[in-house]
Design an enzyme around this catalytic site. Structure first.
Site, short mmCIF file in Angstrom:
data_model
loop_
_atom_site.label_atom_id
_atom_site.label_comp_id
_atom_site.label_asym_id
_atom_site.label_seq_id
_atom_site.Cartn_x
_atom_site.Cartn_y
_atom_site.Cartn_z
N ASP A 1 41.76 44.95 47.37
CA ASP A 1 42.03 45.05 45.86
C ASP A 1 42.00 43.84 45.16
O ASP A 1 41.86 42.62 45.88
CB ASP A 1 43.52 45.64 45.58
CG ASP A 1 43.55 45.62 44.09
OD1 ASP A 1 42.91 46.14 43.23
OD2 ASP A 1 45.03 45.01 43.56
N ASP B 1 48.21 45.51 46.63
CA ASP B 1 49.74 45.25 46.49
C ASP B 1 50.28 45.97 45.40
O ASP B 1 51.65 45.96 44.93
CB ASP B 1 49.72 43.68 45.66
CG ASP B 1 49.12 43.52 44.60
OD1 ASP B 1 47.90 44.61 44.13
OD2 ASP B 1 49.52 42.88 43.49
N ASP C 1 47.09 51.24 44.78
CA ASP C 1 46.81 51.08 46.23
C ASP C 1 47.50 52.11 47.31
O ASP C 1 46.94 52.13 48.41
CB ASP C 1 46.89 49.66 46.43
CG ASP C 1 46.14 48.70 45.69
OD1 ASP C 1 44.93 49.11 45.27
OD2 ASP C 1 46.72 47.77 45.18
#
Length: 752
Positions: A441, A640, A644
């Site tokens: 990410d 995080d 996700d």
């Protein structure tokens, strides 16, 4: 456990009604209600010698076995150990007892062995009384020192879980009982049991087996206690007291357990931060290396977060306590490490299947050895048969097989924790080395996750201040880092914020709600499409901001475009180095972000990431992981945020940033405490070393038994005339488990 309000098991105490899941829990509460109502002590001050009876214990080979207080495992007979080692718990009581039994009876074992192995040297002195003297010397060793082993052996049969102690009990018991009968009533034995005129006795074998087994247990227990060294070191980080500032400004030192959320605490230079919280006054450099592995102190100013047990290096700080006891980062790390240490590695399943039939097979081989030697062996054939059968029973050690992977896992998870890497379970350790594709990410993973406001643009009919005010009013209910930057900028400009009437997070694309009675949407182009809003009048300005690496969010009010806001998030200083190192190991790196494709490309250019996906929703990330897995890839996902979580859960190894959300960390298999991607390389290196160590242990255990049992049965006798004495078998058996544990402890010196 959740207890339903309609549970029939309930009790009243001090005006409150408490519900219970079962009658057993209800009865325990009625006896000592205050014991169950008082707050649980913090993990880091929990286990000490005087509370051992209230400590939960488990078996290293069978982590599903749990009980309060010490004891032995009903499945394998192994000594249980605390689920969470105490900082100063001292020696295991079992270790102290076995050491005591060993040293008190060792002289008797030495004397009886000297008499038996002297070749008749003592016969002029002892004469016909020799077997009686040997029995007198061996009996305390076998019946007192060896009593715990016989108890475990009986328990294994009663529980229908044959194990090491079944073999020890049968082998030692057979040698001792046979020798007693041969001493008391030698005439009942036929010539095939006699050596010359005397019936052979094996008191020395029984005594030596017990003494060497005790020695092996002492060595193993001592070594096993070192596998908890990492947790003990973590527990030792926490200070014992805190300096609280009273309302009148005076200060007092209080035990850490007396700290409450909201307390103002003073942290002087050179002192440890007592609990998790935030800086209220002062500035200082704080050394967080004890928990994160990062050696450079971090500068802390008002508003910055503090982690309990880290070291305040220079300036004085006043902090506000936020998380205490089991809620602190340190306690959560300890819990995760303890949980991972007790998990089962997939590789262990093979060992479990083998061990399930191992003892039964060994007993069968021992009986076969007895009868083959007795019927076909040289004279005294049955004496040879008995002693070889005992050697077979003694040399086989299923403990070495059972300990092969748990010990490696325990040491590896502890070492990883000291480097700021937390494995959720043993499967994650085993899988990490196989990963060939890493999806990352952007926000909070590649970047700091603490975005700063970059700019605002208004559509016709709106002012920039009004766009910022409406967006910030809506974002007050969001926990996303981008939202924090917008709200902070609005407050900095002293814009009067309204309270959002409703708020809904459309994870990965933006937020919706009402401000001033009007429907408002704030997010990327995917959200604008969902809302049917034409954002194209501002697209040119948005593209220019994206080229600068900023994240752009469009604001729509009552179904019409009102403006856009841009927030930039600096790349972490360690990210470029981390990605370069990971690429060097052959990893394929892919970036997937909810930001626009232009912003993603801008970040990708800076970090050398060519493969990237922009404006992806949580489902898109999840689908990307599934697609790569379908291609045969072993995928790790690093993120995080809440968005996700689905991909983290689906990935072969989900990697959460410790600086991110609890949802992400709960979904992941691996957590990087500092949120530093260099921890992935550390995790891979440790995974490789740990699996190699597991293979070594399993290979040793299998080879040891595959070679030792046939030799003990006497297969070399027809060719070399060699037999394996039960004494040597006992020594080999005792050292096998200690060798496995010792090899696992080598992981502590692995360079990462």
């Amino acid at each position: 456990m959740t207890v339903k309000p309609d549970s029939p098991h309930h009790a009243s105490h001090n005006g409150h009604v408490y519900h219970f899941c079962s009658a057993k829990c209800h009865d325990k509460f009625k006896v000592e209600p205050e014991r169950y109502l008082k707050p649980a002590p913090a993990l880091h001050v929990r286990a000490t010698p005087d509370v051992a009876a209230d400590t939960e214990y488990t078996c290293p080979m069978h982590p599903e076995i749990r009980q309060m207080g010490p004891g032995t495992c009903p499945k394998c007979g192994m000594t249980l150990e605390p689920v969470l080692p105490g900082e100063d718990e001292g020696d295991n009581p079992e270790l102290t007892e076995f050491r005591h039994r060993f040293w008190w009876t060792l002289p008797l074992t030495v004397i009886v062995t000297a008499i038996a192995m002297s070749g008749g040297m003592f016969d002029p002195l002892l004469g016909p009384a020799r077997p009686w003297v040997e029995m007198a010397l061996a009996t305390p060793v076998v019946l007192w020192s060896g009593w715990p082993f016989f108890v475990r052996g009986v328990q294994s049969i009663r529980n229908r879980s044959p194990n090491m102690w079944t073999l020890i009990g049968l082998g030692t018991g057979a040698a001792y009982v046979y020798s007693v009968i041969a001493t008391v009533a030698p005439d009942v034995f036929p010539p095939s049991f006699r050596i010359g005129e005397h019936v052979a006795v094996y008191f020395e074998a029984a005594a030596v087996i017990i003494s060497l087994t005790l020695l092996g247990q002492v060595l193993e227990l001592k070594a096993r206690s070192e596998t908890g060294a990492a947790i003990k070191a973590l527990l030792g980080l926490a200070p014992k007291t805190a300096r609280r500032i009273r309302e009148d400004g005076s200060e007092e030192d209080i035990p850490l357990t007396h700290v409450h959320p909201g307390d103002r605490l003073r942290v002087r230079p050179g002192e440890k931060v007592p609990v998790d919280g935030a800086v209220e006054e002062g500035a200082s450099a704080v050394d967080e290396s004890m928990l994160t592995g990062e050696p450079i102190p971090v500068t802390k100013r008002p508003g910055d977060k503090l982690i309990g047990a880290t070291l305040n290096a220079s300036g004085a700080l006043v902090m506000v306590a936020e998380k205490i006891g089991s809620q602190t980062v340190l306690s959560q790390i300890v819990q995760m490490v303890a949980q991972a240490q007790r998990s089962r590695a997939p590789m262990q399943r093979m060992a479990d299947r083998v061990a399930g039939w191992f003892v039964v097979g060994v007993v069968a081989i021992a009986l076969l050895t007895l009868f083959v030697w007795g019927l076909f062996g040289p004279q005294p054939s049955w004496a040879y048969g008995l002693i070889n059968a005992v050697a077979v029973l003694i040399i086989a050690c299923p403990c070495a097989l059972g300990l092969a992977t748990p010990m490696s896992v325990m040491v590896a998870t502890g070492k990883a924790a000291t480097h700021g890497v937390l494995f959720r379970d043993a499967a994650a350790i085993e899988s990490m080395r196989q990963v060939d594709t890493l999806i990352v990410d952007k926000t909070g993973t590649l970047t700091e996750g603490k975005p700063a406001f970059h700019g605002v643009a208004a559509a016709p009919g709106w002012t920039e201040a009004e766009v910022l005010r409406v967006a910030a009013s809506l974002d007050q209910g969001s926990e996303h880092p981008l939202a924090h930057a917008i709200v902070a900028e609005a407050k900095k400009r002293a814009l009067g914020l309204s309270t959002a009437g409703t708020f809904e997070s459309s994870s990965g694309i933006g937020v919706r709600g009402t401000v001033g009675g009007q429907p408002v949407a704030l997010g990327n182009t995917a959200l604008m499409k969902d809302e049917g809003v034409d954002w194209r009048p501002l697209e040119a300005r948005a593209e220019a901001l994206r080229q600068e690496g900023a994240s752009v969010m469009f604001l729509a009010v009552a179904g019409r475009i009102a403006g856009l806001l841009a927030v930039s998030d600096p790349i972490k200083a360690s990210t470029a180095e981390a990605l370069e190192g990971l690429r060097a190991t052959g990893l394929r790196i892919i970036m997937a972000t909810g930001d626009g494709l232009t912003t993603a490309r801008a970040i990708g250019r800076q970090l050398g990431i060519d493969e990237l996906h922009g404006e992806v929703k949580p489902k898109d990330k999840d689908d990307l992981v599934a697609k790569l897995q379908a291609e045969g890839r072993i995928v790790a996902m690093a993120g995080d945020g809440i968005n996700d979580a689905p991909a983290l859960a689906r990935a072969n190894v989900g990697i959460a940033m410790g600086t991110g959300t609890d949802v992400a960390m709960n979904s992941a298999h691996l957590t990087l405490v500092k949120g530093d991607l260099r921890g992935i390389a550390t995790a891979r290196a440790l995974s490789v070393a740990t699996v190699r160590n597991m293979h070594q242990n399993l290979t040793f255990a299998f080879l040891y038994n595959a070679l030792g049992v046939p030799i003990a049965a006497g297969v070399l006798y027809p060719f070399l005339g060699l037999l394996l004495s039960p004494l040597i078998a006992a020594l080999a058996m005792s050292l096998s488990s200690a060798s496995v544990v010792g090899n696992a402890l080598r992981l502590r010196t692995t360079t990462l």
